[in-house]
Scaffold this motif. Structure first.
Motif, PDB file in Angstrom:
ATOM      1  N   TRP A 117      -3.395  10.367 -37.723  1.00 29.59           N
ATOM      2  CA  TRP A 117      -4.202  10.649 -38.910  1.00 29.59           C
ATOM      3  C   TRP A 117      -3.753  11.972 -39.522  1.00 29.59           C
ATOM      4  O   TRP A 117      -3.744  13.009 -38.859  1.00 29.59           O
ATOM      5  CB  TRP A 117      -5.676  10.708 -38.545  1.00 29.59           C
ATOM      6  CG  TRP A 117      -6.576  11.069 -39.680  1.00 29.59           C
ATOM      7  CD1 TRP A 117      -7.277  12.230 -39.825  1.00 29.59           C
ATOM      8  CD2 TRP A 117      -6.881  10.280 -40.840  1.00 29.59           C
ATOM      9  NE1 TRP A 117      -8.005  12.202 -40.993  1.00 29.59           N
ATOM     10  CE2 TRP A 117      -7.785  11.024 -41.633  1.00 29.59           C
ATOM     11  CE3 TRP A 117      -6.480   9.025 -41.276  1.00 29.59           C
ATOM     12  CZ2 TRP A 117      -8.281  10.544 -42.844  1.00 29.59           C
ATOM     13  CZ3 TRP A 117      -6.990   8.549 -42.482  1.00 29.59           C
ATOM     14  CH2 TRP A 117      -7.870   9.302 -43.247  1.00 29.59           C
ATOM     15  N   THR A 119      -3.911  14.324 -43.359  1.00 35.66           N
ATOM     16  CA  THR A 119      -4.577  14.478 -44.652  1.00 35.66           C
ATOM     17  C   THR A 119      -3.791  15.455 -45.513  1.00 35.66           C
ATOM     18  O   THR A 119      -2.909  16.169 -45.024  1.00 35.66           O
ATOM     19  CB  THR A 119      -6.017  15.002 -44.483  1.00 35.66           C
ATOM     20  OG1 THR A 119      -5.994  16.227 -43.749  1.00 35.66           O
ATOM     21  CG2 THR A 119      -6.898  13.984 -43.766  1.00 35.66           C
ATOM     22  N   ASP A 120      -4.130  15.488 -46.795  1.00 34.05           N
ATOM     23  CA  ASP A 120      -3.365  16.312 -47.730  1.00 34.05           C
ATOM     24  C   ASP A 120      -3.389  17.794 -47.383  1.00 34.05           C
ATOM     25  O   ASP A 120      -2.454  18.516 -47.705  1.00 34.05           O
ATOM     26  CB  ASP A 120      -3.804  16.077 -49.178  1.00 34.05           C
ATOM     27  CG  ASP A 120      -5.298  16.143 -49.381  1.00 34.05           C
ATOM     28  OD1 ASP A 120      -6.049  16.384 -48.420  1.00 34.05           O
ATOM     29  OD2 ASP A 120      -5.718  15.922 -50.526  1.00 34.05           O
ATOM     30  N   ARG A 126       1.284  14.941 -50.730  1.00 31.91           N
ATOM     31  CA  ARG A 126       0.969  13.604 -50.200  1.00 31.91           C
ATOM     32  C   ARG A 126       2.218  12.796 -49.878  1.00 31.91           C
ATOM     33  O   ARG A 126       2.210  11.948 -48.998  1.00 31.91           O
ATOM     34  CB  ARG A 126       0.126  12.824 -51.202  1.00 31.91           C
ATOM     35  CG  ARG A 126      -1.238  13.386 -51.377  1.00 31.91           C
ATOM     36  CD  ARG A 126      -2.015  12.630 -52.416  1.00 31.91           C
ATOM     37  NE  ARG A 126      -3.324  13.240 -52.590  1.00 31.91           N
ATOM     38  CZ  ARG A 126      -4.262  12.751 -53.362  1.00 31.91           C
ATOM     39  NH1 ARG A 126      -4.053  11.647 -54.058  1.00 31.91           N
ATOM     40  NH2 ARG A 126      -5.417  13.362 -53.463  1.00 31.91           N
ATOM     41  N   PHE A 162      -7.111  13.097 -49.601  1.00 32.99           N
ATOM     42  CA  PHE A 162      -6.167  12.023 -49.285  1.00 32.99           C
ATOM     43  C   PHE A 162      -5.983  12.003 -47.776  1.00 32.99           C
ATOM     44  O   PHE A 162      -5.823  13.056 -47.148  1.00 32.99           O
ATOM     45  CB  PHE A 162      -4.812  12.270 -49.960  1.00 32.99           C
ATOM     46  CG  PHE A 162      -3.716  11.350 -49.489  1.00 32.99           C
ATOM     47  CD1 PHE A 162      -3.602  10.068 -49.997  1.00 32.99           C
ATOM     48  CD2 PHE A 162      -2.804  11.772 -48.532  1.00 32.99           C
ATOM     49  CE1 PHE A 162      -2.598   9.211 -49.556  1.00 32.99           C
ATOM     50  CE2 PHE A 162      -1.785  10.928 -48.092  1.00 32.99           C
ATOM     51  CZ  PHE A 162      -1.687   9.650 -48.609  1.00 32.99           C
ATOM     52  N   GLY A 163      -5.995  10.841 -47.196  1.00 35.53           N
ATOM     53  CA  GLY A 163      -5.741  10.703 -45.775  1.00 35.53           C
ATOM     54  C   GLY A 163      -5.084   9.371 -45.510  1.00 35.53           C
ATOM     55  O   GLY A 163      -5.312   8.396 -46.230  1.00 35.53           O
ATOM     56  N   THR A 164      -4.251   9.341 -44.485  1.00 36.22           N
ATOM     57  CA  THR A 164      -3.587   8.090 -44.133  1.00 36.22           C
ATOM     58  C   THR A 164      -3.246   8.091 -42.649  1.00 36.22           C
ATOM     59  O   THR A 164      -3.088   9.144 -42.030  1.00 36.22           O
ATOM     60  CB  THR A 164      -2.304   7.876 -44.970  1.00 36.22           C
ATOM     61  OG1 THR A 164      -1.818   6.557 -44.752  1.00 36.22           O
ATOM     62  CG2 THR A 164      -1.221   8.879 -44.645  1.00 36.22           C
ATOM     63  N   PHE A 165      -3.148   6.903 -42.101  1.00 37.05           N
ATOM     64  CA  PHE A 165      -2.648   6.727 -40.746  1.00 37.05           C
ATOM     65  C   PHE A 165      -1.165   6.396 -40.837  1.00 37.05           C
ATOM     66  O   PHE A 165      -0.768   5.540 -41.624  1.00 37.05           O
ATOM     67  CB  PHE A 165      -3.373   5.572 -40.037  1.00 37.05           C
ATOM     68  CG  PHE A 165      -4.760   5.904 -39.596  1.00 37.05           C
ATOM     69  CD1 PHE A 165      -4.986   6.656 -38.451  1.00 37.05           C
ATOM     70  CD2 PHE A 165      -5.856   5.452 -40.318  1.00 37.05           C
ATOM     71  CE1 PHE A 165      -6.270   6.958 -38.035  1.00 37.05           C
ATOM     72  CE2 PHE A 165      -7.142   5.744 -39.911  1.00 37.05           C
ATOM     73  CZ  PHE A 165      -7.354   6.499 -38.771  1.00 37.05           C
ATOM     74  N   ILE A 166      -0.356   7.075 -40.038  1.00 38.39           N
ATOM     75  CA  ILE A 166       1.079   6.797 -39.969  1.00 38.39           C
ATOM     76  C   ILE A 166       1.368   6.292 -38.562  1.00 38.39           C
ATOM     77  O   ILE A 166       1.015   6.947 -37.583  1.00 38.39           O
ATOM     78  CB  ILE A 166       1.917   8.059 -40.264  1.00 38.39           C
ATOM     79  CG1 ILE A 166       1.677   8.533 -41.692  1.00 38.39           C
ATOM     80  CG2 ILE A 166       3.404   7.789 -40.018  1.00 38.39           C
ATOM     81  CD1 ILE A 166       2.360   9.840 -42.038  1.00 38.39           C
ATOM     82  N   SER A 170       8.926   3.692 -41.059  1.00 33.08           N
ATOM     83  CA  SER A 170       8.711   2.677 -42.085  1.00 33.08           C
ATOM     84  C   SER A 170       9.513   1.441 -41.714  1.00 33.08           C
ATOM     85  O   SER A 170      10.652   1.531 -41.285  1.00 33.08           O
ATOM     86  CB  SER A 170       9.181   3.228 -43.432  1.00 33.08           C
ATOM     87  OG  SER A 170       9.326   2.205 -44.363  1.00 33.08           O
TER      88      SER A 170
END
Length: 195
Positions: A117, A119-120, A126, A162-166, A170
């Motif tokens: 997790w 976040t910006d 981002r 902004f948040g994302t799981f990586i 890719s």
């Protein structure tokens, strides 16, 4: 009373009784999972690499050994300022196209899917984990949770833009059913699990 008001009135007067509490998660056997080993196994299975380190000096040594010194590196961590750029966060994101490696921290990770997790506030921009060829993410071992349920509990009331799981590098396998790494992001991910 209009038909709309009549329908809404009937819906309002026909609400179910109050909802009971959600069931506990004890049945999942959270106490039986080896969180770190599960994280490492899943990460390897999706194409990522994992290195257990005691501190940032070991991370620096690994990066010096595995990434060419003449290639552009960016970071949001001042501890890496001796070999990576730290004053890039206000630049046009297009100027990051030649970045070989981004080094960032994660707030926490999830063992069941090896997601991290971010976040910006820790990314700088981002797009920073998606443009460089390779990504290095540092996370503390104590901040790995077993399942997504615990992850959502941690981020549920958090304040972020902004948040994302990586999870892993890719990848896509929809191109002629062949696995392609780096299709729309980093070609490689190394996670540093720090004590």
């Amino acid at each position: 009373m209009s038909s709309r008001d009549s329908i809404l009135s009937k819906i309002k007067s026909n609400q179910p009784a109050s909802v009971s509490e959600l069931p506990g998660l004890g049945f999942l056997g959270l106490d039986k999972i080896d969180v770190i080993e599960t994280y490492k196994t899943v990460l390897k299975g999706i194409g990522g690499f994992c290195e257990e380190v005691a501190g940032l000096d070991e991370v620096k040594s690994y990066i010096a050994k595995h990434y060419p010194a003449d290639k552009r590196k960016i970071t949001t961590l001042p501890e890496f300022a001796d070999f990576a750029e730290i004053n890039w966060t206000n630049d046009d994101p297009h100027t990051l196209e030649n970045a070989e490696l981004a080094i960032i921290r994660a707030h926490f990770g999830v063992a069941e899917n090896s997601a991290l997790w971010v976040t910006d506030d820790i990314l700088g921009q981002r797009v920073s984990p998606f443009i460089p060829q390779y990504l290095a993410i540092i996370v503390n071992k104590k901040d790995i949770v077993p399942f997504m349920q615990q992850a959502y509990e941690r981020i549920g009331d958090a304040d972020y833009g902004f948040g994302t799981f990586i999870a892993g590098p890719s990848k896509t396998a929809d191109i002629e059913q062949s696995l392609v790494l780096g299709a729309h992001g980093a070609r490689g991910l190394t996670v540093f699990l720090m004590e």
